[in-house]
Design a protein around this motif. Structure first.
Motif, PDB file in Angstrom:
ATOM      1  N   ALA A 139       0.859  -1.197   0.000  1.00  0.00           N
ATOM      2  CA  ALA A 139       0.000   0.000   0.000  1.00  0.00           C
ATOM      3  C   ALA A 139       0.890   1.240   0.000  1.00  0.00           C
ATOM      4  CB  ALA A 139      -0.924  -0.002   1.210  1.00  0.00           C
ATOM      5  N   ASN A 140       0.255   2.383  -0.115  1.00  0.00           N
ATOM      6  CA  ASN A 140       0.971   3.654  -0.108  1.00  0.00           C
ATOM      7  C   ASN A 140       0.406   4.570   0.971  1.00  0.00           C
ATOM      8  OD1 ASN A 140       2.936   3.563  -2.256  1.00  0.00           O
ATOM      9  ND2 ASN A 140       1.238   3.587  -3.716  1.00  0.00           N
ATOM     10  N   ILE A 141       1.189   5.590   1.314  1.00  0.00           N
ATOM     11  CA  ILE A 141       0.698   6.627   2.222  1.00  0.00           C
ATOM     12  C   ILE A 141      -0.500   7.345   1.599  1.00  0.00           C
ATOM     13  CG2 ILE A 141       1.281   8.858   3.290  1.00  0.00           C
ATOM     14  CD1 ILE A 141       2.824   6.719   4.666  1.00  0.00           C
ATOM     15  N   LEU A 142      -0.389   7.707   0.319  1.00  0.00           N
ATOM     16  CA  LEU A 142      -1.496   8.354  -0.401  1.00  0.00           C
ATOM     17  C   LEU A 142      -2.115   7.373  -1.381  1.00  0.00           C
ATOM     18  CD1 LEU A 142      -0.299  11.935  -1.489  1.00  0.00           C
ATOM     19  CD2 LEU A 142      -1.546  11.261   0.566  1.00  0.00           C
ATOM     20  N   LYS A 143      -3.414   7.485  -1.544  1.00  0.00           N
ATOM     21  CA  LYS A 143      -4.125   6.591  -2.469  1.00  0.00           C
ATOM     22  C   LYS A 143      -4.322   7.225  -3.846  1.00  0.00           C
ATOM     23  CE  LYS A 143      -4.653   3.935   1.097  1.00  0.00           C
ATOM     24  NZ  LYS A 143      -3.457   3.145   1.445  1.00  0.00           N
ATOM     25  N   CYS A 144      -3.979   8.491  -3.997  1.00  0.00           N
ATOM     26  CA  CYS A 144      -4.122   9.152  -5.292  1.00  0.00           C
ATOM     27  C   CYS A 144      -2.787   9.761  -5.692  1.00  0.00           C
ATOM     28  CB  CYS A 144      -5.177  10.266  -5.238  1.00  0.00           C
ATOM     29  SG  CYS A 144      -6.803   9.677  -4.748  1.00  0.00           S
ATOM     30  N   ARG A 145      -2.571   9.867  -6.986  1.00  0.00           N
ATOM     31  CA  ARG A 145      -1.288  10.352  -7.500  1.00  0.00           C
ATOM     32  C   ARG A 145      -1.167  11.869  -7.358  1.00  0.00           C
ATOM     33  NH1 ARG A 145       0.568  11.551 -13.575  1.00  0.00           N
ATOM     34  NH2 ARG A 145       2.782  11.801 -13.137  1.00  0.00           N
ATOM     35  N   PRO A 146      -0.096  12.365  -6.738  1.00  0.00           N
ATOM     36  CA  PRO A 146       0.163  13.812  -6.779  1.00  0.00           C
ATOM     37  C   PRO A 146       0.613  14.193  -8.189  1.00  0.00           C
ATOM     38  CG  PRO A 146       1.340  12.758  -4.952  1.00  0.00           C
ATOM     39  CD  PRO A 146       0.854  11.670  -5.858  1.00  0.00           C
ATOM     40  N   PRO A 147       0.098  15.293  -8.736  1.00  0.00           N
ATOM     41  CA  PRO A 147       0.480  15.688 -10.099  1.00  0.00           C
ATOM     42  C   PRO A 147       1.995  15.833 -10.227  1.00  0.00           C
ATOM     43  CG  PRO A 147      -1.297  17.063  -9.262  1.00  0.00           C
ATOM     44  CD  PRO A 147      -0.833  16.218  -8.125  1.00  0.00           C
ATOM     45  N   ALA A 148       2.509  15.397 -11.360  1.00  0.00           N
ATOM     46  CA  ALA A 148       3.939  15.484 -11.671  1.00  0.00           C
ATOM     47  C   ALA A 148       4.798  14.799 -10.609  1.00  0.00           C
ATOM     48  CB  ALA A 148       4.373  16.943 -11.841  1.00  0.00           C
ATOM     49  N   ASN A 149       4.199  13.875  -9.898  1.00  0.00           N
ATOM     50  CA  ASN A 149       4.930  13.092  -8.873  1.00  0.00           C
ATOM     51  C   ASN A 149       5.597  13.968  -7.811  1.00  0.00           C
ATOM     52  OD1 ASN A 149       4.116  10.910 -10.293  1.00  0.00           O
ATOM     53  ND2 ASN A 149       6.123  10.422 -11.161  1.00  0.00           N
ATOM     54  N   ARG A 150       4.994  15.104  -7.518  1.00  0.00           N
ATOM     55  CA  ARG A 150       5.551  15.950  -6.451  1.00  0.00           C
ATOM     56  C   ARG A 150       5.358  15.258  -5.099  1.00  0.00           C
ATOM     57  NH1 ARG A 150       1.241  17.301  -3.768  1.00  0.00           N
ATOM     58  NH2 ARG A 150      -0.642  18.169  -4.729  1.00  0.00           N
ATOM     59  N   ASP A 151       6.087  15.781  -4.088  1.00  0.00           N
ATOM     60  CA  ASP A 151       5.924  15.220  -2.749  1.00  0.00           C
ATOM     61  C   ASP A 151       4.502  15.470  -2.252  1.00  0.00           C
ATOM     62  OD1 ASP A 151       8.526  14.433  -2.735  1.00  0.00           O
ATOM     63  OD2 ASP A 151       9.212  15.890  -1.254  1.00  0.00           O
ATOM     64  N   PRO A 152       3.967  14.546  -1.457  1.00  0.00           N
ATOM     65  CA  PRO A 152       2.644  14.790  -0.868  1.00  0.00           C
ATOM     66  C   PRO A 152       2.664  16.009   0.038  1.00  0.00           C
ATOM     67  CG  PRO A 152       3.293  12.486  -0.625  1.00  0.00           C
ATOM     68  CD  PRO A 152       4.490  13.208  -1.138  1.00  0.00           C
ATOM     69  N   LYS A 153       1.566  16.758   0.055  1.00  0.00           N
ATOM     70  CA  LYS A 153       1.446  17.889   0.977  1.00  0.00           C
ATOM     71  C   LYS A 153       0.962  17.367   2.335  1.00  0.00           C
ATOM     72  CE  LYS A 153       0.185  21.155  -2.668  1.00  0.00           C
ATOM     73  NZ  LYS A 153      -0.903  21.966  -3.243  1.00  0.00           N
ATOM     74  N   PRO A 154       1.335  18.065   3.408  1.00  0.00           N
ATOM     75  CA  PRO A 154       0.928  17.587   4.740  1.00  0.00           C
ATOM     76  C   PRO A 154      -0.580  17.391   4.862  1.00  0.00           C
ATOM     77  CG  PRO A 154       2.561  19.333   4.955  1.00  0.00           C
ATOM     78  CD  PRO A 154       2.231  19.242   3.495  1.00  0.00           C
ATOM     79  N   GLU A 155      -1.365  18.301   4.252  1.00  0.00           N
ATOM     80  CA  GLU A 155      -2.817  18.152   4.391  1.00  0.00           C
ATOM     81  C   GLU A 155      -3.312  16.898   3.668  1.00  0.00           C
ATOM     82  OE1 GLU A 155      -5.751  21.543   3.906  1.00  0.00           O
ATOM     83  OE2 GLU A 155      -6.265  20.254   2.222  1.00  0.00           O
TER      84      GLU A 155
END
Ligand code: SF4
Length: 254
Positions: A139-155
């Protein structure tokens, strides 16, 4: 000073000055009629109502329901750019849980975590310690892809983590292997660099599930010289798992 004039000054960010003799001066001031107010000012938007606070649902006791919740989730803006959610994949009775960062472009297309070259390397890493991909849960921390593979935002992380916590509660893994800095830092609530988190046995959550940190396979593809260190991490994780399943304590740090 008329209320319309006050609104005008407020809209322009001009402090209102009131003299000690205000009542007399105000009486002498000409009142501003609505016709005198610039259309631009009269069109100033009224402030949007504050968004309702985010309240996560209570944890689900059922994998299918949890999967549906994730698929329908709109709790952060990543829902607007995803092709589909990437829930996670594998054996729901697995003893090993592998946690990465977030879906990339290929994962977003296929709806499965760790596909493509990084996925192939992860499979090889797991197989090297006797774990075919289908025997673990990924599994992943986020379930949806951040655009351009940027780091996830805290929110985004704070909105999505309850899903991962729910998955962990359902799976009850014997050990968690976090791959990459983002997964490690978010699971451990730290900003320590990955180099300081590797080679130690951590625990996660109320169940104090053993947690081992290693490099993300995408990083290892870019930096093959660190594959040797990753191999040390994998052997360390395997020893921790063996100790836990034998009923003993997990190995000490180092
Ligand atoms: S990243 Fe997580 S919280 Fe954000 S929309 Fe996707 S599933 Fe929901």
């Amino acid at each position: 000073m008329g209320p319309l004039r006050n609104a005008y000054l407020d809209a322009l960010g001009i402090d209102r000055w009131v003299s000690r003799n205000a009542p007399a001066e105000v009486a002498a001031m000409p009142e501003i009629s609505p016709a005198q107010v610039s259309p631009a000012v009269s069109r100033l938007p009224t402030p949007a109502p504050a968004p309702a606070p985010f309240v996560p649902l209570p944890p689900s006791g059922d994998w299918s329901e949890l999967r549906e919740r994730v698929a329908a989730c709109t709790a952060c803006d990543l829902c607007k750019t995803r092709t589909q959610t990437v829930f996670g994949v594998g054996n729901t009775r697995a003893e090993w849980l592998i946690i990465g960062e977030a879906p990339g472009a290929e994962e977003d297309r296929q709806g499965e975590p760790f596909v493509g070259r990084a996925g192939q390397l992860l499979n090889a890493m797991l197989l090297a310690i006797g774990l075919p991909r289908e025997t673990v849960f990924i599994a992943n921390i986020l379930k949806c892809r951040p655009p351009a593979n940027r780091d996830p935002k805290p929110e985004e992380v704070s909105r999505c983590l309850p899903f991962l916590s729910n998955q962990i509660a359902l799976l009850k893994p014997k050990i968690i292997l976090a791959v990459g800095r983002i997964a490690a830092q978010n699971l451990l609530a730290t900003d320590a660099p990955l180099a300081r988190l590797r080679g130690k046995l951590h625990t996660f959550g109320e169940a104090a599930t053993p947690l081992v940190i290693t490099y993300h396979p995408a990083y290892l593809l870019r930096t093959p010289s660190d594959k040797r260190k990753a191999w040390e991490d994998l052997k360390f994780a395997r020893a921790a798992h063996a100790r836990v399943t034998a009923g003993g304590n997990a190995p000490g740090n180092g």
